[in-house]
Design a protein around this motif. Structure first.
Motif, short mmCIF file in Angstrom:
data_model
loop_
_atom_site.label_atom_id
_atom_site.label_comp_id
_atom_site.label_asym_id
_atom_site.label_seq_id
_atom_site.Cartn_x
_atom_site.Cartn_y
_atom_site.Cartn_z
N VAL A 123 0.86 -1.13 0.25
CA VAL A 123 0.01 0.03 -0.04
C VAL A 123 0.69 1.06 0.05
O VAL A 123 1.70 1.40 1.05
CB VAL A 123 -1.01 0.20 1.06
CG1 VAL A 123 -1.84 1.16 1.06
CG2 VAL A 123 -1.85 -1.53 1.54
N VAL A 124 1.05 2.05 -1.02
CA VAL A 124 2.10 3.00 -1.46
C VAL A 124 1.61 4.41 -1.32
O VAL A 124 0.49 4.61 -2.00
CB VAL A 124 2.67 2.66 -2.63
CG1 VAL A 124 3.74 3.64 -2.76
CG2 VAL A 124 3.17 1.09 -2.85
N GLY A 125 2.11 5.22 -0.60
CA GLY A 125 1.80 6.58 -0.70
C GLY A 125 2.67 7.18 -1.85
O GLY A 125 3.83 7.16 -1.70
N THR A 126 2.10 7.95 -2.90
CA THR A 126 2.71 8.70 -3.45
C THR A 126 2.56 10.03 -3.49
O THR A 126 3.44 10.84 -4.32
CB THR A 126 1.79 8.24 -5.23
OG1 THR A 126 0.67 9.06 -5.00
CG2 THR A 126 1.74 6.92 -5.45
N GLY A 127 2.58 10.54 -2.31
CA GLY A 127 2.62 11.75 -1.94
C GLY A 127 1.76 13.00 -2.86
O GLY A 127 0.68 12.38 -3.28
N VAL A 187 -3.04 7.23 -10.42
CA VAL A 187 -2.38 6.16 -11.29
C VAL A 187 -1.68 7.15 -12.59
O VAL A 187 -0.77 7.24 -12.96
CB VAL A 187 -3.18 5.13 -12.02
CG1 VAL A 187 -2.53 4.48 -13.27
CG2 VAL A 187 -3.60 4.02 -10.82
N ASP A 188 -2.58 8.13 -12.85
CA ASP A 188 -2.22 8.94 -14.24
C ASP A 188 -1.14 9.77 -13.51
O ASP A 188 -0.09 10.06 -14.56
CB ASP A 188 -3.45 9.82 -14.83
CG ASP A 188 -4.41 8.92 -15.49
OD1 ASP A 188 -4.22 8.10 -15.75
OD2 ASP A 188 -5.55 9.57 -15.60
N LEU A 198 -1.00 -1.26 -4.19
CA LEU A 198 -2.10 -0.20 -4.22
C LEU A 198 -1.60 0.99 -3.91
O LEU A 198 -1.20 1.41 -2.97
CB LEU A 198 -3.03 -0.83 -3.30
CG LEU A 198 -4.33 0.04 -2.85
CD1 LEU A 198 -5.17 0.14 -4.29
CD2 LEU A 198 -4.99 -0.57 -1.70
N VAL A 199 -1.73 1.90 -4.78
CA VAL A 199 -1.35 3.18 -4.72
C VAL A 199 -2.17 4.30 -4.32
O VAL A 199 -3.37 4.32 -4.45
CB VAL A 199 -0.49 3.90 -6.05
CG1 VAL A 199 0.48 3.22 -6.48
CG2 VAL A 199 -1.73 4.07 -7.22
#
Length: 262
Positions: free
Chosen positions: A5-9, A37-38, A76-77
């Motif tokens: 489970v990823v934090g993309t900031g 995702v985009d 899972l972003v």
């Protein structure tokens, strides 16, 4: 059987941790809200994508879990930090409901061939309150409370209680989800509740689209907050009684001047 489970900031790869980038590049499958995702499309172009729109969080998480259970590594972003108003909590909730065993590592675990299990890693990211605070100045140097004004999953009576208690305790108050097309009255009510315990001249920092292409930063006062141009990408920083405007910034002293000679 690995689920990340990823934090993309805020959204840019430049503001992601090395670990987040590494996990996304290594994962076989990427799941996430279409917008998130985009924002990282340069990292996921060759991946299997599970992408859903707004209000499809449960479906998105269930599909990511199901994919990981088949042995396909899945990331899972989630924008910001996955544990702050985001997907990590829902992952744990669904796994608990479905009796899926979770491990930080499955190495050395005693597992039966029939039980469901996942190796789970939560990868932190820069949350919106941290990205916004950096643009405003340093409003969160002392104690603060973060409150979402969205009553989709939390009854409004509970939100009002939290607003009142935070205002009474003189916390800096960070407001998430202040207004949307369907929710146009909650911010005015929050303003009224906070004004019962805080001066109308209290400084407010307003950040929309922090560290994205639509980024906008401005300042107001608590008694003028209801006139601010805000939306779902806006985070509000309502100062405490100690918070100060200095030039084009807002900061909250921690108390050094009372203890040391500055």
């Amino acid at each position: 059987m690995k689920l990340y489970v990823v934090g993309t900031g805020p959204g840019s790869v430049a503001h992601m941790s090395n670990r987040a980038v590494q996990v996304i590049e290594q994962a076989d499958c990427i799941a996430g809200y279409t917008t998130y995702v985009d924002l990282i499309k340069e990292l996921v172009e060759d991946k299997k994508i599970i992408s859903t729109g707004m209000m499809k969080e449960v479906e998105r998480v269930e599909r990511a879990i199901d994919m990981a259970l088949t042995g396909v590594s899945c990331a899972l972003v989630s924008g910001g930090d996955p544990g702050i108003y985001a997907m990590a909590g829902l992952v744990f909730e669904i796994c608990e409901q479905k009796n899926i065993r979770l491990f930080r590592t499955i190495q050395g675990q005693d597992l039966s061939a029939t039980e469901k299990y996942l190796e789970l890693e939560v990868v932190p990211g820069i949350p919106a309150l941290a990205a916004g605070a950096a643009l405003v100045g340093a409003p969160l140097t002392h104690d603060f409370a973060a409150i979402s004004l969205s009553d989709l999953l939390t009854e409004w009576e509970k939100i009002e209680k939290r607003l009142t208690c935070a205002a009474m305790a003189d916390f800096v108050i960070v407001l998430y989800n202040p207004k949307s097309k369907k929710r146009d009255w909650q911010l005015k009510r929050a303003q009224e509740l906070i004004l019962e315990h805080r001066d109308g001249a209290t400084p407010v920092g307003i950040v929309t689209g922090a560290m994205r292409e639509n980024q906008a930063v401005c300042f107001s006062r608590l008694d003028q907050l209801d006139k601010a141009d805000v939306g779902m990408q806006t985070v509000l920083f309502i100062g405490s009684s100690a918070s100060l405007r200095y030039m084009d910034f807002l900061f909250t002293p921690r108390g050094y001047a009372e203890k040391y000679t500055l």
